[in-house]
Scaffold this motif. Structure first.
Motif, PDB file in Angstrom:
ATOM      1  N   PHE A   1      27.948 -64.510 -50.122  1.00 47.07           N
ATOM      2  CA  PHE A   1      28.300 -65.904 -50.348  1.00 47.07           C
ATOM      3  C   PHE A   1      27.085 -66.756 -50.693  1.00 47.07           C
ATOM      4  CE2 PHE A   1      31.584 -64.182 -47.662  1.00 47.07           C
ATOM      5  CZ  PHE A   1      32.737 -64.667 -48.234  1.00 47.07           C
ATOM      6  N   ASN A   2      25.965 -66.459 -50.095  1.00 46.40           N
ATOM      7  CA  ASN A   2      24.747 -67.244 -50.265  1.00 46.40           C
ATOM      8  C   ASN A   2      23.922 -66.645 -51.399  1.00 46.40           C
ATOM      9  OD1 ASN A   2      22.117 -68.414 -49.907  1.00 46.40           O
ATOM     10  ND2 ASN A   2      22.636 -68.878 -47.785  1.00 46.40           N
TER      11      ASN A   2
ATOM     12  N   GLY B   1      22.824 -72.411 -46.850  1.00 43.40           N
ATOM     13  CA  GLY B   1      23.817 -71.928 -45.896  1.00 43.40           C
ATOM     14  C   GLY B   1      24.249 -72.998 -44.909  1.00 43.40           C
ATOM     15  N   ARG B   2      23.296 -73.816 -44.470  1.00 38.11           N
ATOM     16  CA  ARG B   2      23.628 -74.884 -43.516  1.00 38.11           C
ATOM     17  C   ARG B   2      24.497 -75.941 -44.186  1.00 38.11           C
ATOM     18  NH1 ARG B   2      25.097 -76.108 -38.711  1.00 38.11           N
ATOM     19  NH2 ARG B   2      23.952 -77.748 -37.673  1.00 38.11           N
ATOM     20  N   ALA B   3      24.218 -76.270 -45.437  1.00 35.93           N
ATOM     21  CA  ALA B   3      25.068 -77.212 -46.164  1.00 35.93           C
ATOM     22  C   ALA B   3      26.482 -76.662 -46.253  1.00 35.93           C
ATOM     23  CB  ALA B   3      24.492 -77.481 -47.555  1.00 35.93           C
ATOM     24  N   TYR B   4      26.610 -75.370 -46.521  1.00 39.94           N
ATOM     25  CA  TYR B   4      27.919 -74.702 -46.581  1.00 39.94           C
ATOM     26  C   TYR B   4      28.610 -74.780 -45.219  1.00 39.94           C
ATOM     27  CZ  TYR B   4      31.043 -71.096 -48.644  1.00 39.94           C
ATOM     28  OH  TYR B   4      32.096 -70.413 -49.166  1.00 39.94           O
ATOM     29  N   GLU B   5      27.845 -74.494 -44.176  1.00 43.27           N
ATOM     30  CA  GLU B   5      28.391 -74.498 -42.825  1.00 43.27           C
ATOM     31  C   GLU B   5      28.900 -75.884 -42.426  1.00 43.27           C
ATOM     32  OE1 GLU B   5      26.916 -73.440 -38.273  1.00 43.27           O
ATOM     33  OE2 GLU B   5      25.481 -73.369 -39.912  1.00 43.27           O
TER      34      GLU B   5
ATOM     35  N   LYS C   1      32.576 -76.068 -47.418  1.00 41.82           N
ATOM     36  CA  LYS C   1      32.862 -75.631 -48.784  1.00 41.82           C
ATOM     37  C   LYS C   1      31.565 -75.217 -49.467  1.00 41.82           C
ATOM     38  CE  LYS C   1      32.745 -80.293 -50.624  1.00 41.82           C
ATOM     39  NZ  LYS C   1      33.425 -81.342 -51.335  1.00 41.82           N
ATOM     40  N   ARG C   2      31.695 -74.330 -50.437  1.00 40.72           N
ATOM     41  CA  ARG C   2      30.525 -73.810 -51.146  1.00 40.72           C
ATOM     42  C   ARG C   2      29.783 -74.961 -51.834  1.00 40.72           C
ATOM     43  NH1 ARG C   2      28.808 -68.893 -53.226  1.00 40.72           N
ATOM     44  NH2 ARG C   2      27.624 -69.069 -55.148  1.00 40.72           N
TER      45      ARG C   2
END
Length: 91
Positions: A46-47, A62-66, A70-71
């Motif tokens: 994913f990353n 990854g933290r922004a996604y978390e 959303k991606r």
């Protein structure tokens, strides 16, 4: 510690293209543990960045996604290009 978390959240909000005030108003749970391999947003499937710990962009992306769930539509270049990328692409 709380001030650092708020500052980091505001920076991530800018990177993903949302107003920091909106990010601070949204539900946010502070995580004080390192990501695990089960956290999909840090998984290489994913990353788009190299494997965990390789660089700061892996963690920030990854933290922004978390946080957003959303991606992120962030540049996959170096983090120093993210601001201009976001600004120029309306992200």
């Amino acid at each position: 510690m709380k001030k650092k978390v708020i500052a980091m959240l505001a920076i991530i909000a800018l990177l993903v293209g949302i107003a920091p005030s909106a990010a601070l108003a949204s539900p946010f749970s502070e995580r004080l543990t390192k990501p695990t391999s089960g956290d999909y947003y840090y998984n290489n499937s994913f990353n788009p960045f190299p494997s965990k710990g390789a660089n700061c962009t892996w963690y920030a992306w990854g933290r922004a996604y978390e946080i957003t769930g959303k991606r992120p539509n962030l540049s996959t270049g170096n983090a120093n290009s993210w601001y201009d990328y976001n600004k120029n692409n309306g992200v």
